[in-house]
Design an enzyme around this catalytic site. Structure first.
Site, PDB file in Angstrom:
ATOM      1  N   GLY A 154       0.809  -1.206   0.000  1.00  0.00           N
ATOM      2  CA  GLY A 154       0.000   0.000   0.000  1.00  0.00           C
ATOM      3  C   GLY A 154       0.845   1.259   0.000  1.00  0.00           C
ATOM      4  N   ARG A 220      -0.064  -5.155  -4.748  1.00  0.00           N
ATOM      5  CA  ARG A 220      -0.022  -6.065  -3.599  1.00  0.00           C
ATOM      6  C   ARG A 220       0.111  -7.514  -4.050  1.00  0.00           C
ATOM      7  NH1 ARG A 220      -1.386  -4.033   1.308  1.00  0.00           N
ATOM      8  NH2 ARG A 220      -2.471  -2.043   1.424  1.00  0.00           N
ATOM      9  N   GLY A 221       0.981  -8.249  -3.359  1.00  0.00           N
ATOM     10  CA  GLY A 221       1.026  -9.715  -3.456  1.00  0.00           C
ATOM     11  C   GLY A 221       1.241 -10.258  -4.855  1.00  0.00           C
ATOM     12  N   GLY A 245       6.376  -3.284   3.230  1.00  0.00           N
ATOM     13  CA  GLY A 245       6.025  -3.591   4.604  1.00  0.00           C
ATOM     14  C   GLY A 245       6.383  -5.012   4.964  1.00  0.00           C
ATOM     15  N   ASN A 246       5.571  -5.620   5.836  1.00  0.00           N
ATOM     16  CA  ASN A 246       5.844  -7.005   6.220  1.00  0.00           C
ATOM     17  C   ASN A 246       5.815  -7.924   5.011  1.00  0.00           C
ATOM     18  OD1 ASN A 246       6.251  -7.243   9.158  1.00  0.00           O
ATOM     19  ND2 ASN A 246       4.243  -6.284   9.305  1.00  0.00           N
ATOM     20  N   ASP A 276       1.103   1.675   9.282  1.00  0.00           N
ATOM     21  CA  ASP A 276       0.589   1.225  10.576  1.00  0.00           C
ATOM     22  C   ASP A 276       1.679   1.127  11.633  1.00  0.00           C
ATOM     23  OD1 ASP A 276      -1.919   1.033   9.517  1.00  0.00           O
ATOM     24  OD2 ASP A 276      -1.901  -1.142   9.263  1.00  0.00           O
ATOM     25  N   MET A 423      -6.688   9.468   2.734  1.00  0.00           N
ATOM     26  CA  MET A 423      -6.105  10.814   2.719  1.00  0.00           C
ATOM     27  C   MET A 423      -4.797  10.872   3.483  1.00  0.00           C
ATOM     28  SD  MET A 423      -9.515  13.107   3.285  1.00  0.00           S
ATOM     29  CE  MET A 423      -8.564  14.615   3.434  1.00  0.00           C
ATOM     30  N   ILE A 424      -4.682  10.099   4.556  1.00  0.00           N
ATOM     31  CA  ILE A 424      -3.496  10.223   5.410  1.00  0.00           C
ATOM     32  C   ILE A 424      -2.285   9.508   4.834  1.00  0.00           C
ATOM     33  CG2 ILE A 424      -5.008  10.364   7.432  1.00  0.00           C
ATOM     34  CD1 ILE A 424      -3.974   7.629   8.293  1.00  0.00           C
ATOM     35  N   ARG A 425      -2.465   8.730   3.775  1.00  0.00           N
ATOM     36  CA  ARG A 425      -1.321   8.005   3.233  1.00  0.00           C
ATOM     37  C   ARG A 425      -0.882   8.510   1.860  1.00  0.00           C
ATOM     38  NH1 ARG A 425      -3.208   1.958   1.250  1.00  0.00           N
ATOM     39  NH2 ARG A 425      -3.992   2.584  -0.794  1.00  0.00           N
TER      40      ARG A 425
END
Length: 499
Positions: A154, A220-221, A245-246, A276, A423-425
């Site tokens: 993401g 993703r993936g 990320g992970n 996160d 919005m925050i990302r």
């Protein structure tokens, strides 16, 4: 005067530390004591100690040095612009707090990392991690390096910043511009025909840090690791930088292992990205601080809406699938929240409604912040699944709570629901995150030139280190319900037990 240095044994199964006594001297030196001890070093800019010759337990990194030729760094002339170099034996201590007793706050899992708040989640760790930074001796010839950069998973503030600084640092080492590839739309871009790689030049990445998102695209993936390694071999890549990320770091680990199995000599280095903030061990992931700042704006807007109505209730849903760091940190920073709900702590709707009712009686309004992964046990209808990255598919807690509040207050509450999730990302980074991304991008390249592979770079106890990827992908990092940070928030907003 002497200082006893030791650690209380918290659990019988934990690694026991040896009690030691350090004698401060009248004239500190960096030469050691000649008996295998340590020498203390102090300058106007820093303090520390020079390691003894014996090796402590350390988070070991995989390397390719047996297959590469050592050479001087191109930064040796001028001593790296006067800043010097990081030594291979430079270490950063992972465990920084000495607890008085097992009852001290935070004493649980003092020798490891806790993924949640119970004893079964403590993963034991060695004492040290290898320090990040430029080495005097490098193991790749800059003129022969062919590198690739890929962003996956993401969006997160800072992706462009990291890409830019990887490119800048590669060029600083002397890597030809034509030898730096940008992989389009995630790991699939290695082999999908409609997503051909692009050449990343200094001019191309100039100014991209001023924009949100990622200039390379992401997905993703679904990565085919064998196909990726085939392309790495076919294209002659000897450095691959995975910003993810992970899931992205797990893919980097799989790529490194497949390269080893196929005899492909390529340094695979990760840069941990998670809005996160759920990567194990690392103090904070890049973009997290920016996300908290933007999330706080939504909470402040909810406060204004709630204050402007009789029995006004502002309900804000923030990102946080399995970890509630954004909700917790934004609630603490904003100072306007009456209840914060996170995935790590269960709650009952009736107790939550009672808390809101008390806020109405006390001040006439309330603000509730909920992480998207909170309350999934309440919403569980027997169906479950995961997305392409392996993340759990969540039920929507926001509208559910809005309806529950409506039913409880029977129209006697003015409810405003705000969901700023994406919005925050999608915004550019704040200044602190921007600096952080620069250091991470530089550190990733320094690690690759040092010959390391299957590793990632991050901040631990305010120092930059290299970490083996298998260590950080064992589980998502979570808010400790018994930890000091969560306790500080509960104390600050006087939130009772809602379970």
């Amino acid at each position: 005067m002497s200082y006893n240095v030791g650690l209380v044994s918290i659990r019988a199964r934990r690694v026991q530390r040896v009690l030691a006594t350090a004698q401060p001297t009248a004239a500190p030196s960096s030469a050691g004591d000649g008996k295998g001890g340590v020498g203390y070093l102090a300058t106007p800019f820093t303090t520390g100690r020079v390691a003894a010759q014996d090796q402590d337990d350390i988070l070991e990194l995989k390397h390719l040095r047996n297959y590469l030729t050592p050479r001087d760094s191109p930064f040796v002339p001028g001593n790296n612009k006067g800043g010097g170099f990081v030594g291979d034996r430079d270490k950063v201590r992972l465990h920084t707090v000495e607890y008085e007793s097992p009852d001290s706050a935070g004493a649980f899992c003092a020798d490891g990392m806790a993924t949640v708040g119970d004893e079964d989640s403590c993963i034991l760790l060695p004492e040290w991690a290898i320090r990040c930074g430029p080495r005097k001796t490098i193991y790749h010839d800059p003129h022969q390096v062919c590198a690739a950069v890929v962003t996956c998973g993401g969006l997160c503030p800072g992706l462009n910043d990291v890409v830019q600084n990887i490119v800048y640092t590669l060029r600083d080492y002397g890597v030809p511009e034509d030898n730096i590839l940008g992989i389009r739309y995630g790991l699939r871009g290695f082999y999908e025909r409609d997503a051909k790689p692009i050449t990343l030049t200094r001019a191309m990445v100039d100014g991209i840090h001023l924009k949100g998102g990622t200039m390379l695209g992401t997905s993703r993936g679904g990565a085919n690791v064998k196909e990726i390694v085939k392309r790495i071999d076919l294209w002659g890549l000897n450095m691959v930088f995975v910003v993810g990320g992970n899931g992205g770091n797990a893919a980097a680990n799989a790529i490194a292992e497949e390269c080893e199995a196929q005899g492909v000599v390529c340094s695979v280095v990760g840069v941990p990205k998670s809005i996160d903030n759920d990567i194990l061990l690392i103090d904070r992931c890049f973009g997290f601080e920016t996300a908290v700042e933007e999330a706080q704006r939504a909470l402040l807007a909810a406060k204004v809406e709630a204050m402007s109505a009789r029995n006004g209730l502002g309900l804000v849903k923030l990102m946080g699938r399995q970890s509630g760091f954004i909700a917790m940190q934004a609630s603490m920073a904003s100072g306007v929240v009456d209840a914060c709900l996170i995935p790590e702590t269960p709650f009952r709707v009736d107790k939550l409604c009672a808390l809101v009712a008390r806020a109405f009686e006390r001040k006439g309004h309330a603000v509730v912040c909920v992480a998207e992964g909170a309350g999934q046990d309440i919403l569980n209808d027997g169906s479950s699944g995961t997305d392409a990255s392996g993340n759990p598919i969540l039920k929507d807690i926001g509208p559910f709570l809005k309806n529950e509040f409506k039913k409880h207050f029977k129209g006697d509450a003015d409810i405003k629901y705000i969901d700023p999730t994406y919005m925050i990302r999608a915004i550019p980074t704040t200044s602190n995150d921007r600096v952080y991304c620069k250091v991470l991008g530089q550190g990733a390249v320094h690690g690759a030139f040092a010959g390391y592979t299957d590793c990632t770079v991050g901040l631990i106890n305010t120092h930059y280190v290299y970490l083996p990827i298998p260590t950080i992908i064992q589980a998502p990092r979570k808010v400790n319900p018994k930890g000091r940070r969560w306790n500080r928030l509960l104390t600050a907003i006087d939130q009772p037990d809602l379970s």
